[in-house]
Scaffold this motif. Structure first.
Motif, short mmCIF file in Angstrom:
data_model
loop_
_atom_site.label_atom_id
_atom_site.label_comp_id
_atom_site.label_asym_id
_atom_site.label_seq_id
_atom_site.Cartn_x
_atom_site.Cartn_y
_atom_site.Cartn_z
N PHE A 16 43.16 36.09 28.02
CA PHE A 16 44.05 37.05 28.67
C PHE A 16 43.51 37.51 30.02
N CYS A 17 42.17 37.66 30.09
CA CYS A 17 41.62 38.24 31.32
C CYS A 17 41.44 37.20 32.42
N CYS A 18 41.92 35.97 32.23
CA CYS A 18 41.80 34.94 33.26
C CYS A 18 43.16 34.56 33.84
N ALA A 19 44.20 35.36 33.55
CA ALA A 19 45.53 35.14 34.13
C ALA A 19 46.10 36.52 34.45
N PHE A 20 46.94 36.56 35.47
CA PHE A 20 47.30 37.87 36.03
C PHE A 20 48.80 37.99 36.24
N ARG A 21 49.36 39.10 35.73
CA ARG A 21 50.74 39.44 36.07
C ARG A 21 50.74 40.06 37.47
N THR A 28 42.25 40.83 40.14
CA THR A 28 41.66 39.50 40.37
C THR A 28 40.21 39.67 40.82
N PRO A 29 39.34 38.80 40.37
CA PRO A 29 37.90 39.02 40.61
C PRO A 29 37.51 38.88 42.08
N ILE A 30 36.46 39.60 42.42
CA ILE A 30 35.91 39.54 43.78
C ILE A 30 34.60 38.77 43.71
N ARG A 62 37.99 36.43 47.82
CA ARG A 62 38.99 36.65 46.78
C ARG A 62 40.03 35.54 46.89
N TYR A 63 40.72 35.25 45.83
CA TYR A 63 41.85 34.31 45.94
C TYR A 63 43.15 35.10 45.84
N ASP A 64 44.20 34.50 46.37
CA ASP A 64 45.50 35.16 46.40
C ASP A 64 46.46 34.40 45.50
N PRO A 79 47.49 31.86 36.39
CA PRO A 79 46.10 31.67 35.97
C PRO A 79 45.13 31.64 37.15
N CYS A 80 43.92 32.06 36.88
CA CYS A 80 42.82 31.93 37.85
C CYS A 80 42.64 30.44 38.16
N PRO A 81 42.40 30.09 39.43
CA PRO A 81 42.21 28.66 39.77
C PRO A 81 40.99 28.04 39.09
N TYR A 82 40.11 28.85 38.55
CA TYR A 82 38.91 28.31 37.91
C TYR A 82 39.01 28.33 36.39
N LEU A 83 40.23 28.45 35.91
CA LEU A 83 40.44 28.41 34.45
C LEU A 83 40.91 27.02 34.07
N SER A 84 40.22 26.41 33.10
CA SER A 84 40.66 25.11 32.59
C SER A 84 41.09 25.30 31.13
N GLY A 87 38.41 26.79 29.20
CA GLY A 87 37.88 28.09 29.64
C GLY A 87 37.44 28.05 31.09
N CYS A 88 36.59 29.00 31.44
CA CYS A 88 36.14 29.12 32.83
C CYS A 88 35.22 27.95 33.19
N ILE A 89 35.44 27.39 34.39
CA ILE A 89 34.63 26.23 34.79
C ILE A 89 33.44 26.64 35.68
N LEU A 90 33.30 27.94 35.92
CA LEU A 90 32.20 28.39 36.79
C LEU A 90 30.93 28.61 35.99
N ASP A 91 29.78 28.34 36.64
CA ASP A 91 28.51 28.63 35.97
C ASP A 91 28.08 30.05 36.32
N GLU A 94 28.06 31.13 39.91
CA GLU A 94 29.37 31.06 40.57
C GLU A 94 30.33 32.16 40.07
N LYS A 95 30.08 32.61 38.88
CA LYS A 95 31.04 33.52 38.24
C LYS A 95 30.92 34.93 38.80
N PRO A 96 32.05 35.53 39.18
CA PRO A 96 31.99 36.89 39.74
C PRO A 96 31.52 37.93 38.73
N TRP A 97 30.91 38.95 39.28
CA TRP A 97 30.45 40.09 38.47
C TRP A 97 31.62 40.70 37.69
N ASP A 98 32.79 40.80 38.35
CA ASP A 98 33.97 41.36 37.68
C ASP A 98 34.23 40.65 36.35
N CYS A 99 34.03 39.33 36.34
CA CYS A 99 34.28 38.55 35.12
C CYS A 99 33.14 38.72 34.13
N LYS A 100 31.92 38.82 34.66
CA LYS A 100 30.78 38.95 33.75
C LYS A 100 30.82 40.27 33.00
S1 SF4 Z 1 36.45 33.11 37.39
FE1 SF4 Z 1 36.35 32.33 35.30
S2 SF4 Z 1 36.09 34.16 33.98
FE2 SF4 Z 1 36.79 34.83 36.02
S3 SF4 Z 1 39.02 34.98 35.86
FE3 SF4 Z 1 38.54 32.94 36.64
S4 SF4 Z 1 38.43 31.63 34.84
FE4 SF4 Z 1 38.30 33.74 34.13
#
Ligand code: SF4
Ligand code: SF4
Length: 169
Positions: A16-21, A28-30, A62-64, A79-84, A87-91, A94-100
């Motif tokens: 849920f937290c990787c896609a945005f209305r 969206t993460p910074i 940020r992405y738009d 969906p977030c462009p880094y969502l597969s 799940g998340c494809i970032l290591d 790479e992963k934003p603090w907002d997501c962590k």
């Molecule tokens: S960066 Fe990864 S964890 Fe963060 S919203 Fe995108 S897919 Fe989800």
């Protein structure tokens, strides 16, 4: 960050937290410069979706997603462009603090106080006794979250009504 109390399999089934209305686009993460540079160096990733900007001597990105909706339905999620599908494809670099730190948020109230609040929409954390979450955050995370937020002030969100406050500074 809440992996000690959130089950991995619940998150895998949710995302849920990787896609945005549209109304959640402020969430969206910074990305910090360190995140962005790691993504740019990673041949597997598309860094072109990130738009860099500066704030108080730090560079963020940020992405738009605002043009990614296909219908007028306010419930549609982009969906977030880094969502597969896995799940998340970032290591970790790479992963934003907002997501962590999700579903935690460091927020500033109108009186200037910094708080750690809980995003009310995470279905898994809502099943846990909030006092247990508060105790965990106070004991293990609060100091480091406030410290990181102070050094990266753009990451501090404005307080939103309905976000239960766990810790107030
Ligand atoms: S960066 Fe990864 S964890 Fe963060 S919203 Fe995108 S897919 Fe989800
Ligand atoms: S909303 Fe909560 S349960 Fe769903 S993926 Fe995010 S952290 Fe996990």
């Amino acid at each position: 960050m809440l992996s000690e109390i959130l089950k991995k399999e619940d998150c895998a089934a949710c995302r849920f937290c990787c896609a945005f209305r549209r109304q959640s686009l402020w969430e969206t993460p910074i990305f910090t410069l360190e995140n962005t540079e790691s993504i740019e160096a990673d041949q597997k990733l598309d860094a072109s979706v990130l738009q860099k900007f500066s704030f108080e001597n730090n560079t963020y990105a940020r992405y738009d997603l605002s043009n990614n909706y296909k219908t007028d339905d306010s419930e549609e999620e982009a969906p977030c462009p880094y969502l597969s599908t896995n799940g998340c494809i970032l290591d970790a670099n790479e992963k934003p603090w907002d997501c962590k730190i999700w579903p935690l948020r460091v927020m500033r109230k109108t009186d200037g106080a910094l708080v750690i609040a809980l995003t009310p929409t995470c279905p898994s954390v809502n099943k846990i006794d909030i006092e247990k979450v508060r105790e965990f955050v106070n004991e293990k995370l609060a100091d480091s979250l406030f410290e990181y937020a102070k050094d990266h002030s753009f990451l501090i969100k404005q307080y939103h009504e309905g976000f239960p406050i766990l810790v107030e500074k």
